[in-house]
Write a protein that holds these residues in place. Structure first.
Motif, PDB file in Angstrom:
ATOM      1  N   LEU A  71      88.740 -14.969  74.109  1.00 49.29           N
ATOM      2  CA  LEU A  71      87.936 -14.804  72.902  1.00 49.29           C
ATOM      3  C   LEU A  71      87.169 -16.064  72.512  1.00 49.29           C
ATOM      4  O   LEU A  71      86.106 -15.975  71.907  1.00 49.29           O
ATOM      5  CB  LEU A  71      88.826 -14.366  71.736  1.00 49.29           C
ATOM      6  N   TRP A  72      87.706 -17.240  72.857  1.00 49.00           N
ATOM      7  CA  TRP A  72      87.055 -18.481  72.444  1.00 49.00           C
ATOM      8  C   TRP A  72      86.401 -19.193  73.621  1.00 49.00           C
ATOM      9  O   TRP A  72      85.228 -19.526  73.587  1.00 49.00           O
ATOM     10  CB  TRP A  72      88.074 -19.385  71.764  1.00 49.00           C
ATOM     11  N   CYS A  73      87.161 -19.463  74.664  1.00 54.88           N
ATOM     12  CA  CYS A  73      86.662 -20.278  75.785  1.00 54.88           C
ATOM     13  C   CYS A  73      85.782 -19.487  76.735  1.00 54.88           C
ATOM     14  O   CYS A  73      85.006 -20.083  77.477  1.00 54.88           O
ATOM     15  CB  CYS A  73      87.830 -20.865  76.573  1.00 54.88           C
ATOM     16  N   HIS A  74      85.927 -18.190  76.772  1.00 54.84           N
ATOM     17  CA  HIS A  74      85.216 -17.393  77.764  1.00 54.84           C
ATOM     18  C   HIS A  74      84.177 -16.504  77.099  1.00 54.84           C
ATOM     19  O   HIS A  74      83.976 -15.358  77.476  1.00 54.84           O
ATOM     20  CB  HIS A  74      86.240 -16.543  78.529  1.00 54.84           C
ATOM     21  N   THR A  75      83.504 -17.040  76.106  1.00 56.51           N
ATOM     22  CA  THR A  75      82.482 -16.262  75.431  1.00 56.51           C
ATOM     23  C   THR A  75      81.311 -16.051  76.382  1.00 56.51           C
ATOM     24  O   THR A  75      80.754 -17.012  76.894  1.00 56.51           O
ATOM     25  CB  THR A  75      81.991 -16.997  74.176  1.00 56.51           C
ATOM     26  N   PRO A  76      80.936 -14.812  76.656  1.00 54.99           N
ATOM     27  CA  PRO A  76      79.849 -14.593  77.613  1.00 54.99           C
ATOM     28  C   PRO A  76      78.497 -15.044  77.067  1.00 54.99           C
ATOM     29  O   PRO A  76      78.224 -14.931  75.877  1.00 54.99           O
ATOM     30  CB  PRO A  76      79.873 -13.077  77.840  1.00 54.99           C
ATOM     31  N   TYR A  77      77.694 -15.577  77.961  1.00 60.17           N
ATOM     32  CA  TYR A  77      76.318 -16.003  77.671  1.00 60.17           C
ATOM     33  C   TYR A  77      76.257 -17.079  76.586  1.00 60.17           C
ATOM     34  O   TYR A  77      75.331 -17.124  75.804  1.00 60.17           O
ATOM     35  CB  TYR A  77      75.434 -14.820  77.290  1.00 60.17           C
ATOM     36  N   LYS A  78      77.263 -17.923  76.525  1.00 62.12           N
ATOM     37  CA  LYS A  78      77.270 -19.015  75.562  1.00 62.12           C
ATOM     38  C   LYS A  78      77.056 -20.310  76.337  1.00 62.12           C
ATOM     39  O   LYS A  78      77.711 -20.564  77.323  1.00 62.12           O
ATOM     40  CB  LYS A  78      78.614 -19.027  74.856  1.00 62.12           C
ATOM     41  N   CYS A  79      76.126 -21.119  75.903  1.00 63.14           N
ATOM     42  CA  CYS A  79      75.809 -22.405  76.534  1.00 63.14           C
ATOM     43  C   CYS A  79      75.416 -22.222  77.994  1.00 63.14           C
ATOM     44  O   CYS A  79      75.838 -22.968  78.862  1.00 63.14           O
ATOM     45  CB  CYS A  79      76.975 -23.374  76.421  1.00 63.14           C
ATOM     46  N   GLU A  86      71.904 -29.885  72.840  1.00 66.03           N
ATOM     47  CA  GLU A  86      71.617 -30.918  71.859  1.00 66.03           C
ATOM     48  C   GLU A  86      71.949 -32.271  72.471  1.00 66.03           C
ATOM     49  O   GLU A  86      72.983 -32.424  73.112  1.00 66.03           O
ATOM     50  CB  GLU A  86      72.466 -30.716  70.607  1.00 66.03           C
ATOM     51  N   GLU A  87      71.070 -33.234  72.273  1.00 63.32           N
ATOM     52  CA  GLU A  87      71.320 -34.567  72.793  1.00 63.32           C
ATOM     53  C   GLU A  87      72.073 -35.362  71.742  1.00 63.32           C
ATOM     54  O   GLU A  87      71.713 -35.364  70.569  1.00 63.32           O
ATOM     55  CB  GLU A  87      70.001 -35.258  73.139  1.00 63.32           C
ATOM     56  N   SER A  88      73.118 -36.068  72.167  1.00 65.32           N
ATOM     57  CA  SER A  88      73.911 -36.862  71.232  1.00 65.32           C
ATOM     58  C   SER A  88      73.118 -38.096  70.805  1.00 65.32           C
ATOM     59  O   SER A  88      72.096 -38.455  71.406  1.00 65.32           O
ATOM     60  CB  SER A  88      75.225 -37.286  71.892  1.00 65.32           C
ATOM     61  N   TYR A  89      73.612 -38.752  69.769  1.00 67.19           N
ATOM     62  CA  TYR A  89      72.941 -39.957  69.281  1.00 67.19           C
ATOM     63  C   TYR A  89      72.968 -41.056  70.336  1.00 67.19           C
ATOM     64  O   TYR A  89      71.991 -41.782  70.511  1.00 67.19           O
ATOM     65  CB  TYR A  89      73.593 -40.445  67.989  1.00 67.19           C
ATOM     66  N   LEU A  90      74.081 -41.177  71.052  1.00 65.31           N
ATOM     67  CA  LEU A  90      74.173 -42.190  72.104  1.00 65.31           C
ATOM     68  C   LEU A  90      73.170 -41.895  73.214  1.00 65.31           C
ATOM     69  O   LEU A  90      72.484 -42.796  73.702  1.00 65.31           O
ATOM     70  CB  LEU A  90      75.590 -42.245  72.666  1.00 65.31           C
TER      71      LEU A  90
END
Length: 124
Positions: A71-79, A86-90
């Motif tokens: 339900l959480w880690c295997h969300t289809p078509y996510k990322c 998103e690019e981090s500040y670093l």
């Protein structure tokens, strides 16, 4: 023979002490995300029947593990679109410094964007 067995069972039933009602009625409440040794230490009423507690704990843990994965880690078509992260500040800071010095253009020029070697197409 059956009479002897019946008499032995009747004597055993009278001789054995009765268990308290709190022990015979197992508690069905589960406590996720709490370490087991804390449950045994601070909630002795919940863990009187240790076999049933361990069975329920294993069932709840297994169900929560499957639920977390599916339900959480295997969300289809996510990322799944890697160009839109998103690019981090670093990352932005390092990229900006590289653009100021000209290193970024060189890194983009030599970056490999394909896994397999590209073959030259034959022109006719």
């Amino acid at each position: 023979m059956a009479g002897l067995l019946r008499a032995a069972l009747a004597a055993n039933a009278r001789a054995s002490p009765r268990l308290p009602a709190s022990l015979t009625q197992a508690n069905r409440a589960s406590m996720p995300f709490i370490p087991q040794d804390w449950v045994f230490r601070f909630f002795p009423g919940l863990t009187r029947d240790k076999v049933r507690f361990m069975l329920r704990f294993n069932q709840v843990s297994f169900s929560m593990g499957l639920g977390f994965f599916y339900l959480w880690c295997h969300t289809p078509y996510k990322c799944d679109q890697y160009d839109h992260f998103e690019e981090s500040y670093l990352f932005s800071w390092v990229k900006g410094n590289m653009q100021k010095t000209g290193e970024y253009d060189e890194n983009v020029r030599i970056k490999v964007r394909h896994f397999y070697p590209q073959t030259a197409e034959l022109e006719e």
